[in-house]
Design an enzyme around this catalytic site. Structure first.
Site, PDB file in Angstrom:
ATOM      1  CB  CYS A 113      28.568 -18.790  45.430  1.00 47.13           C
ATOM      2  SG  CYS A 113      28.125 -17.404  44.420  1.00 47.13           S
ATOM      3  CG  HIS A 253      33.116 -18.734  45.935  1.00 44.13           C
ATOM      4  ND1 HIS A 253      32.795 -19.307  44.724  1.00 44.13           N
ATOM      5  CD2 HIS A 253      32.399 -17.575  46.011  1.00 44.13           C
ATOM      6  CE1 HIS A 253      31.926 -18.530  44.092  1.00 44.13           C
ATOM      7  NE2 HIS A 253      31.676 -17.478  44.840  1.00 44.13           N
ATOM      8  CG  ASN A 285      31.585 -15.361  41.539  1.00 47.03           C
ATOM      9  OD1 ASN A 285      31.261 -16.541  41.510  1.00 47.03           O
ATOM     10  ND2 ASN A 285      31.236 -14.544  42.522  1.00 47.03           N
TER      11      ASN A 285
HETATM   12  N1  ACO Z   1      35.631  -0.285  37.000  1.00 51.63           N
HETATM   13  C1  ACO Z   1      36.040   0.877  37.504  1.00 51.63           C
HETATM   14  N2  ACO Z   1      35.571   1.401  38.643  1.00 51.63           N
HETATM   15  C2  ACO Z   1      34.633   0.693  39.293  1.00 51.63           C
HETATM   16  C3  ACO Z   1      34.148  -0.538  38.824  1.00 51.63           C
HETATM   17  C4  ACO Z   1      34.674  -1.026  37.632  1.00 51.63           C
HETATM   18  N3  ACO Z   1      34.295  -2.205  37.070  1.00 51.63           N
HETATM   19  N4  ACO Z   1      33.243  -0.993  39.691  1.00 51.63           N
HETATM   20  C5  ACO Z   1      33.136  -0.095  40.680  1.00 51.63           C
HETATM   21  N5  ACO Z   1      33.986   0.928  40.446  1.00 51.63           N
HETATM   22  C6  ACO Z   1      34.200   2.133  41.239  1.00 51.63           C
HETATM   23  C7  ACO Z   1      33.049   2.409  42.163  1.00 51.63           C
HETATM   24  O1  ACO Z   1      32.059   3.118  41.470  1.00 51.63           O
HETATM   25  C8  ACO Z   1      33.725   3.255  43.219  1.00 51.63           C
HETATM   26  O2  ACO Z   1      33.836   4.552  42.722  1.00 51.63           O
HETATM   27  P1  ACO Z   1      33.550   5.825  43.692  1.00 51.63           P
HETATM   28  O3  ACO Z   1      34.567   5.697  44.785  1.00 51.63           O
HETATM   29  O4  ACO Z   1      33.744   6.967  42.770  1.00 51.63           O
HETATM   30  O5  ACO Z   1      32.149   5.630  44.155  1.00 51.63           O
HETATM   31  C9  ACO Z   1      35.132   2.671  43.291  1.00 51.63           C
HETATM   32  O6  ACO Z   1      35.325   1.912  42.083  1.00 51.63           O
HETATM   33  C10 ACO Z   1      35.400   1.793  44.459  1.00 51.63           C
HETATM   34  O7  ACO Z   1      34.335   0.918  44.594  1.00 51.63           O
HETATM   35  P2  ACO Z   1      34.312  -0.051  45.775  1.00 51.63           P
HETATM   36  O8  ACO Z   1      32.976  -0.738  45.802  1.00 51.63           O
HETATM   37  O9  ACO Z   1      34.834   0.608  47.002  1.00 51.63           O
HETATM   38  O10 ACO Z   1      35.406  -1.102  45.316  1.00 51.63           O
HETATM   39  P3  ACO Z   1      35.942  -2.329  46.130  1.00 51.63           P
HETATM   40  O11 ACO Z   1      37.357  -2.169  46.415  1.00 51.63           O
HETATM   41  O12 ACO Z   1      35.022  -2.724  47.233  1.00 51.63           O
HETATM   42  O13 ACO Z   1      35.813  -3.467  45.018  1.00 51.63           O
HETATM   43  C11 ACO Z   1      34.395  -5.263  44.406  1.00 51.63           C
HETATM   44  C12 ACO Z   1      34.562  -3.776  44.455  1.00 51.63           C
HETATM   45  C13 ACO Z   1      35.423  -5.832  43.454  1.00 51.63           C
HETATM   46  C14 ACO Z   1      32.993  -5.589  43.863  1.00 51.63           C
HETATM   47  C15 ACO Z   1      34.582  -5.845  45.806  1.00 51.63           C
HETATM   48  O14 ACO Z   1      33.797  -5.168  46.726  1.00 51.63           O
HETATM   49  C16 ACO Z   1      34.269  -7.304  45.869  1.00 51.63           C
HETATM   50  O15 ACO Z   1      34.933  -8.116  45.258  1.00 51.63           O
HETATM   51  N6  ACO Z   1      33.270  -7.670  46.683  1.00 51.63           N
HETATM   52  C17 ACO Z   1      32.911  -9.055  46.831  1.00 51.63           C
HETATM   53  C18 ACO Z   1      32.111  -9.431  45.667  1.00 51.63           C
HETATM   54  C19 ACO Z   1      32.002 -10.874  45.575  1.00 51.63           C
HETATM   55  O16 ACO Z   1      32.974 -11.593  45.571  1.00 51.63           O
HETATM   56  N7  ACO Z   1      30.766 -11.308  45.463  1.00 51.63           N
HETATM   57  C20 ACO Z   1      30.480 -12.606  45.269  1.00 51.63           C
HETATM   58  C21 ACO Z   1      30.614 -13.449  46.513  1.00 51.63           C
HETATM   59  S1  ACO Z   1      29.302 -14.466  46.715  1.00 51.63           S
HETATM   60  C22 ACO Z   1      28.983 -15.019  45.233  1.00 51.63           C
HETATM   61  O17 ACO Z   1      29.889 -15.476  44.577  1.00 51.63           O
HETATM   62  C23 ACO Z   1      27.618 -14.836  44.653  1.00 51.63           C
END
Ligand code: ACO
Length: 329
Positions: A113, A253, A285
């Site tokens: 990215c 980003h 993204n």
């Molecule tokens: N819909 C509903 N529930 C979901 C979904 C979804 N699409 N995805 C995950 N969940 C659930 C999980 O299973 C989990 O359930 P559980 O507690 O029963 O296990 C719950 O939601 C919470 O999951 P978390 O992983 O704690 O959620 P979080 O608040 O961390 O958000 C997210 C997840 C959005 C992926 C976040 O961690 C994030 O944005 N991380 C950065 C990702 C990113 O930006 N990556 C790219 C950067 S680098 C690049 O661009 C390549």
């Protein structure tokens, strides 16, 4: 020495829109969950017969036209992508052929990215030391080709798009004042496409285990993204003896609105509208393309005033990160 400038910008978005409502029909998720965790409402998906080189070509054509140049004026093409058409030949060569950029050398850059800012950094150096006159940088991603649409933790996050820029010493545009880049391979496993390279070539096993799809430790990536982009901003400002107050527009980003908000905290003087979020909301993204799309939109919205400074900051797999300060001239 004249500083390198971005003298032309372009972008391309595929037609097909995938909304949060569409995801509600496909997997166990909700518009409320996706919006509150990421800010994403929609993303674009390339057609089955539309590839990274096609999207990159469309964005590049627009950037060259915007720079008032012809394809034969381009000396070298950098394509930042983590979804190349092939492992080889490079997507840059495929686009060079489509553009008929006969005088251009061509190579791909793999910084995930962060690729757009990495490419910008190389272009700045090569233009300022007079190695090349006109450099075309392209970021293009068909992320839908490496997404498991049954995996709710990654599928809702990503979209397809391309962005391009022409960097040159001549002409007017966005002067590249300073760039800082960083990397740390020690967290490589947190964001990875495990199969398809020489370590895990395509096999029945890799297919069965879905190793040709993006794997991400979301929570950890989130924390690293915020910390590394904050550090990059600090270094970039320090290098130019500037402070947050000198910055008129912030383009982090476009991965997640919460990550953007965390970074924007230190820019208290900036109105919300000057912290760019539209790209993540509308297109998800788009990896290397994300800040390039935002820059193209911002320039074409005609909101930029003379001498205003734009701060780009990026983070991606590797991990890689970076920041750039541009001045509108
Ligand atoms: N819909 C509903 N529930 C979901 C979904 C979804 N699409 N995805 C995950 N969940 C659930 C999980 O299973 C989990 O359930 P559980 O507690 O029963 O296990 C719950 O939601 C919470 O999951 P978390 O992983 O704690 O959620 P979080 O608040 O961390 O958000 C997210 C997840 C959005 C992926 C976040 O961690 C994030 O944005 N991380 C950065 C990702 C990113 O930006 N990556 C790219 C950067 S680098 C690049 O661009 C390549």
């Amino acid at each position: 020495m004249k500083k390198a400038k971005i003298i032309g910008l372009g972008s391309y978005l595929p037609k097909k829109v995938l909304t949060n409502a569409d995801f509600e029909k496909m997997i166990d998720t909700s518009d409320e969950w996706i919006t509150s965790r990421t800010g994403i409402k929609e993303r674009r998906i390339a057609a089955d017969d539309e590839f990274t080189s096609d999207m990159g070509y469309e964005a590049a054509k627009k950037a060259i036209e915007d720079a008032k140049l012809k394809a034969e004026d381009i000396d070298i093409i950098f394509v930042a992508t983590l979804t190349p058409d092939y492992i080889f030949p490079s997507t840059a060569c495929l686009i060079q052929e489509k553009l008929e950029a006969k005088n251009a050398a061509a190579l791909d850059i793999q910084a995930a990215c962060s690729g757009y800012v990495y490419a910008l950094s190389l272009a700045k150096a090569l233009v300022e030391n007079n190695t090349y006159k006109n450099i075309l940088i392209i970021a293009s991603e068909k992320l839908s080709s490496i997404i498991n649409y049954k995996d709710r933790s990654t599928s809702v996050l990503f979209g397809d798009a391309a962005a391009a820029a022409v960097v040159s010493q001549d002409g007017s545009g966005l002067e590249i004042q300073s760039i800082y880049l960083g990397a740390s391979g020690s967290e490589a496993d947190l964001l990875i496409l495990p199969a398809g390279g020489c370590k895990n070539p395509a096999s029945e096993k890799t297919l069965k285990e879905g190793l040709h799809y993006i794997k991400m430790g979301g929570k950890e990536v989130f924390k690293h993204a915020v910390r590394r982009m904050q550090q990059a901003i600090e270094k970039c400002l320090k290098e130019t003896n500037l402070s947050e107050k000198d910055i008129s527009w912030l383009i982090p980003h476009q991965a997640n609105e919460r990550i953007i908000d965390a970074i924007a905290k230190r820019f208290e003087h900036l109105d919300n509208e000057k912290v760019y979020k539209e790209v993540v909301r509308k297109f998800g993204n788009t990896s290397a393309s994300s800040v390039g799309l935002a820059l193209d939109f911002l320039k074409k919205e005609n909101k930029l005033k003379s001498k205003e400074k734009i701060l780009l900051t990026v983070f991606g797999a590797g991990f890689t990160w970076g920041a750039a300060i541009l001045e509108n001239n």
